[in-house]
Scaffold this motif. Sequence first.
Motif, PDB file in Angstrom:
ATOM      1  N   LEU A 281     -32.715  12.550  -0.336  1.00  0.00           N
ATOM      2  CA  LEU A 281     -32.782  11.198   0.232  1.00  0.00           C
ATOM      3  C   LEU A 281     -32.953  10.122  -0.829  1.00  0.00           C
ATOM      4  O   LEU A 281     -32.958   8.938  -0.514  1.00  0.00           O
ATOM      5  N   LEU A 282     -33.105  10.528  -2.092  1.00  0.00           N
ATOM      6  CA  LEU A 282     -33.406   9.571  -3.145  1.00  0.00           C
ATOM      7  C   LEU A 282     -32.152   8.952  -3.727  1.00  0.00           C
ATOM      8  O   LEU A 282     -31.149   9.639  -3.954  1.00  0.00           O
ATOM      9  N   ASN A 283     -32.209   7.649  -3.978  1.00  0.00           N
ATOM     10  CA  ASN A 283     -31.150   7.017  -4.747  1.00  0.00           C
ATOM     11  C   ASN A 283     -31.455   7.208  -6.237  1.00  0.00           C
ATOM     12  O   ASN A 283     -32.431   7.891  -6.596  1.00  0.00           O
ATOM     13  N   GLU A 284     -30.663   6.626  -7.086  1.00  0.00           N
ATOM     14  CA  GLU A 284     -30.843   6.837  -8.526  1.00  0.00           C
ATOM     15  C   GLU A 284     -32.216   6.356  -8.989  1.00  0.00           C
ATOM     16  O   GLU A 284     -32.897   7.027  -9.780  1.00  0.00           O
ATOM     17  N   LYS A 285     -32.628   5.218  -8.471  1.00  0.00           N
ATOM     18  CA  LYS A 285     -33.950   4.691  -8.813  1.00  0.00           C
ATOM     19  C   LYS A 285     -35.053   5.629  -8.325  1.00  0.00           C
ATOM     20  O   LYS A 285     -36.057   5.851  -9.006  1.00  0.00           O
ATOM     21  N   GLY A 286     -34.858   6.188  -7.127  1.00  0.00           N
ATOM     22  CA  GLY A 286     -35.849   7.090  -6.568  1.00  0.00           C
ATOM     23  C   GLY A 286     -35.956   8.390  -7.335  1.00  0.00           C
ATOM     24  O   GLY A 286     -37.061   8.929  -7.509  1.00  0.00           O
ATOM     25  N   ALA A 287     -34.823   8.926  -7.797  1.00  0.00           N
ATOM     26  CA  ALA A 287     -34.838  10.168  -8.568  1.00  0.00           C
ATOM     27  C   ALA A 287     -35.634   9.991  -9.853  1.00  0.00           C
ATOM     28  O   ALA A 287     -36.386  10.894 -10.279  1.00  0.00           O
ATOM     29  N   ALA A 288     -35.488   8.827 -10.493  1.00  0.00           N
ATOM     30  CA  ALA A 288     -36.255   8.557 -11.710  1.00  0.00           C
ATOM     31  C   ALA A 288     -37.740   8.354 -11.383  1.00  0.00           C
ATOM     32  O   ALA A 288     -38.624   8.829 -12.112  1.00  0.00           O
ATOM     33  N   ALA A 289     -38.019   7.686 -10.267  1.00  0.00           N
ATOM     34  CA  ALA A 289     -39.403   7.376  -9.909  1.00  0.00           C
ATOM     35  C   ALA A 289     -40.197   8.630  -9.563  1.00  0.00           C
ATOM     36  O   ALA A 289     -41.370   8.750  -9.938  1.00  0.00           O
ATOM     37  N   ILE A 290     -39.568   9.563  -8.866  1.00  0.00           N
ATOM     38  CA  ILE A 290     -40.317  10.754  -8.462  1.00  0.00           C
ATOM     39  C   ILE A 290     -40.681  11.610  -9.675  1.00  0.00           C
ATOM     40  O   ILE A 290     -41.732  12.242  -9.714  1.00  0.00           O
ATOM     41  N   GLU A 300     -53.120   5.882 -13.148  1.00  0.00           N
ATOM     42  CA  GLU A 300     -51.751   5.616 -13.571  1.00  0.00           C
ATOM     43  C   GLU A 300     -50.827   5.402 -12.377  1.00  0.00           C
ATOM     44  O   GLU A 300     -49.948   4.533 -12.391  1.00  0.00           O
ATOM     45  N   LEU A 301     -51.009   6.205 -11.345  1.00  0.00           N
ATOM     46  CA  LEU A 301     -50.166   6.093 -10.156  1.00  0.00           C
ATOM     47  C   LEU A 301     -50.351   4.751  -9.460  1.00  0.00           C
ATOM     48  O   LEU A 301     -49.378   4.100  -9.051  1.00  0.00           O
ATOM     49  N   LEU A 302     -51.605   4.323  -9.334  1.00  0.00           N
ATOM     50  CA  LEU A 302     -51.861   3.056  -8.652  1.00  0.00           C
ATOM     51  C   LEU A 302     -51.334   1.874  -9.460  1.00  0.00           C
ATOM     52  O   LEU A 302     -50.870   0.879  -8.885  1.00  0.00           O
ATOM     53  N   THR A 303     -51.405   1.986 -10.771  1.00  0.00           N
ATOM     54  CA  THR A 303     -50.912   0.897 -11.619  1.00  0.00           C
ATOM     55  C   THR A 303     -49.391   0.829 -11.611  1.00  0.00           C
ATOM     56  O   THR A 303     -48.795  -0.246 -11.442  1.00  0.00           O
ATOM     57  N   LYS A 304     -48.753   1.976 -11.769  1.00  0.00           N
ATOM     58  CA  LYS A 304     -47.294   2.018 -11.912  1.00  0.00           C
ATOM     59  C   LYS A 304     -46.570   1.701 -10.615  1.00  0.00           C
ATOM     60  O   LYS A 304     -45.515   1.061 -10.614  1.00  0.00           O
ATOM     61  N   PHE A 305     -47.117   2.142  -9.483  1.00  0.00           N
ATOM     62  CA  PHE A 305     -46.367   2.061  -8.220  1.00  0.00           C
ATOM     63  C   PHE A 305     -46.942   1.061  -7.225  1.00  0.00           C
ATOM     64  O   PHE A 305     -46.637   1.123  -6.034  1.00  0.00           O
ATOM     65  N   ALA A 306     -47.757   0.143  -7.694  1.00  0.00           N
ATOM     66  CA  ALA A 306     -48.286  -0.892  -6.795  1.00  0.00           C
ATOM     67  C   ALA A 306     -47.158  -1.749  -6.231  1.00  0.00           C
ATOM     68  O   ALA A 306     -46.189  -2.068  -6.928  1.00  0.00           O
ATOM     69  N   PHE A 307     -47.272  -2.074  -4.953  1.00  0.00           N
ATOM     70  CA  PHE A 307     -46.347  -2.963  -4.236  1.00  0.00           C
ATOM     71  C   PHE A 307     -44.911  -2.412  -4.159  1.00  0.00           C
ATOM     72  O   PHE A 307     -43.965  -3.181  -3.998  1.00  0.00           O
ATOM     73  N   LYS A 308     -44.772  -1.099  -4.223  1.00  0.00           N
ATOM     74  CA  LYS A 308     -43.452  -0.473  -4.103  1.00  0.00           C
ATOM     75  C   LYS A 308     -43.234  -0.017  -2.664  1.00  0.00           C
ATOM     76  O   LYS A 308     -44.163   0.403  -1.977  1.00  0.00           O
ATOM     77  N   LYS A 309     -41.981  -0.082  -2.215  1.00  0.00           N
ATOM     78  CA  LYS A 309     -41.621   0.363  -0.870  1.00  0.00           C
ATOM     79  C   LYS A 309     -40.780   1.633  -0.944  1.00  0.00           C
ATOM     80  O   LYS A 309     -39.910   1.763  -1.817  1.00  0.00           O
ATOM     81  N   LEU A 310     -41.022   2.549  -0.016  1.00  0.00           N
ATOM     82  CA  LEU A 310     -40.245   3.785   0.013  1.00  0.00           C
ATOM     83  C   LEU A 310     -38.753   3.509   0.153  1.00  0.00           C
ATOM     84  O   LEU A 310     -37.921   4.185  -0.456  1.00  0.00           O
ATOM     85  N   ALA A 311     -38.397   2.527   0.945  1.00  0.00           N
ATOM     86  CA  ALA A 311     -36.985   2.235   1.195  1.00  0.00           C
ATOM     87  C   ALA A 311     -36.244   1.829  -0.076  1.00  0.00           C
ATOM     88  O   ALA A 311     -35.021   2.004  -0.176  1.00  0.00           O
ATOM     89  N   ASP A 312     -36.970   1.284  -1.053  1.00  0.00           N
ATOM     90  CA  ASP A 312     -36.336   0.879  -2.309  1.00  0.00           C
ATOM     91  C   ASP A 312     -35.847   2.078  -3.114  1.00  0.00           C
ATOM     92  O   ASP A 312     -34.992   1.933  -3.991  1.00  0.00           O
ATOM     93  N   TYR A 313     -36.405   3.247  -2.822  1.00  0.00           N
ATOM     94  CA  TYR A 313     -36.064   4.447  -3.575  1.00  0.00           C
ATOM     95  C   TYR A 313     -35.182   5.407  -2.783  1.00  0.00           C
ATOM     96  O   TYR A 313     -34.858   6.490  -3.249  1.00  0.00           O
ATOM     97  N   SER A 314     -34.811   5.027  -1.574  1.00  0.00           N
ATOM     98  CA  SER A 314     -34.146   5.951  -0.659  1.00  0.00           C
ATOM     99  C   SER A 314     -32.755   5.460  -0.263  1.00  0.00           C
ATOM    100  O   SER A 314     -32.471   4.264  -0.277  1.00  0.00           O
ATOM    101  N   THR A 315     -31.933   6.421   0.113  1.00  0.00           N
ATOM    102  CA  THR A 315     -30.586   6.092   0.611  1.00  0.00           C
ATOM    103  C   THR A 315     -30.601   5.788   2.104  1.00  0.00           C
ATOM    104  O   THR A 315     -29.562   5.452   2.675  1.00  0.00           O
ATOM    105  N   VAL A 316     -31.765   5.924   2.745  1.00  0.00           N
ATOM    106  CA  VAL A 316     -31.898   5.617   4.174  1.00  0.00           C
ATOM    107  C   VAL A 316     -32.988   4.564   4.337  1.00  0.00           C
ATOM    108  O   VAL A 316     -33.918   4.484   3.526  1.00  0.00           O
ATOM    109  N   PRO A 317     -32.906   3.746   5.382  1.00  0.00           N
ATOM    110  CA  PRO A 317     -33.874   2.649   5.527  1.00  0.00           C
ATOM    111  C   PRO A 317     -35.287   3.110   5.849  1.00  0.00           C
ATOM    112  O   PRO A 317     -36.253   2.425   5.505  1.00  0.00           O
ATOM    113  N   ASP A 318     -35.445   4.252   6.526  1.00  0.00           N
ATOM    114  CA  ASP A 318     -36.776   4.724   6.909  1.00  0.00           C
ATOM    115  C   ASP A 318     -36.888   6.221   6.628  1.00  0.00           C
ATOM    116  O   ASP A 318     -36.701   7.048   7.531  1.00  0.00           O
TER     117      ASP A 318
END
Length: 411
Positions: A281-290, A300-318
């Motif tokens: 389900l990951l787009n290119e950005k999502g594959a790198a993020a995971i 580190e996780l809270l700093t790096k991924f603050a204010f990120k949305k799952l949909a920004d990393y996915s090929t599907v809206p939800d």
Amino acid sequence: MNPLAPFIRVARGAVAVPVATALALSVLAAPAFADDPPAGSVPPDQDPFYAAPADIASYDPGEIVRTRKITPKLNDLDTRADVWQISYRTNDSHLQPQLTVTSLLVPKKAWTGSGPRPVVSVQAPEDSTGTQCAPSYGISSGNVIAGLTVKLSDPMLDKGWAVAMPDFEGPKSVFMAGPQAAHAVLDGIRAVKDFHDAGIGPDNPWTLNGYSGGAQATGWAAQTQPSYAPDVELKGVAMGGTPADPAAVARSLDGGPFSGFEAAATASLDTEFPEAGIKGLLNEKGAAAIQEARGKCVDELLTKFAFKKLADYSTVPDPLSVPSVAAVLKKNTMGSAAPAAPVYNYHANTDEIVPVKQADQLVRDWCAKGATVHTVRAWIGEHALEAVFRNGDVMKFLADRYAGKPAKNTC
């Protein structure tokens, strides 16, 4: 550790071998520990103590693999308690064998209370994806981030209670994997019961305690105990700020300041439950993020991924609604079985990280199945501070369980 364990291991595969020969074989097969790095000098994934033996499947759940007494490097713990690390066989979420470690902390002062010394299994809110964040490594290395969670043991040690702190995220450092966490906690208790070097044995009474990510492991252990470990008797269970429903928590966190917890859970559930199909389900950005989310501690996780949305990393809206993902999230939602031990469940109604409504649903589910639950809700409170403000009540609840007093039931 049972001194006959090496012989038992050999005997499983060769019952008919004469005793003398079997003992000789066990000695020859025993690993050499002299060159192992000192405890805490390297992260767990580089330390042979944490490595599962090739025959880990032949061990029973909770059976001890190795033990070592360590000198803790966290605050003044070395002056207050003797500490052992115990590695043992447990099972992942698919009941596949794996090895993890629990840390046993026993106060140096003699126990003067009635009956055997109480023991609390404290589930620390690790909330991470890297083995260097595990509680055992925090104790043995003095690692600040991992060590912060170990402070949860202080009130218990001050009362003279022993504390077991399992690395319940296991060798793959998976966060929010409920069944695996339950197995690691319960098998850790089994291991401590069979470890006789610390004055703790089968007769010591046990309770569970955990907050936030630690409450997730605590609740899962409580509801899994009757079916998975009926031999493990629990006197009581204290849990607060509980993320019982990962889908509900994810929707609440998505795009907010604490969305790093989503990143940790996504990477972890992809590791533990490949059947979720997250990678697909990951787009290119999502594959790198995971990939970037793996091997990290919570800061580190809270700093790096603050204010990120799952949909920004996915090929599907939800992505949470994709059937394969939804099925895995449901599998990791608490409430399908009732704990046998009485539960103290606390939460702030204004919790900004873990929404209270999904914890209320857990209480309703457990009550409907016959559990004994004392539910406490603060009208106003903040996630981290609620654990601090409610600590005295938690300690009283646990002390009353050890004393055999009847538990309050608000179901």
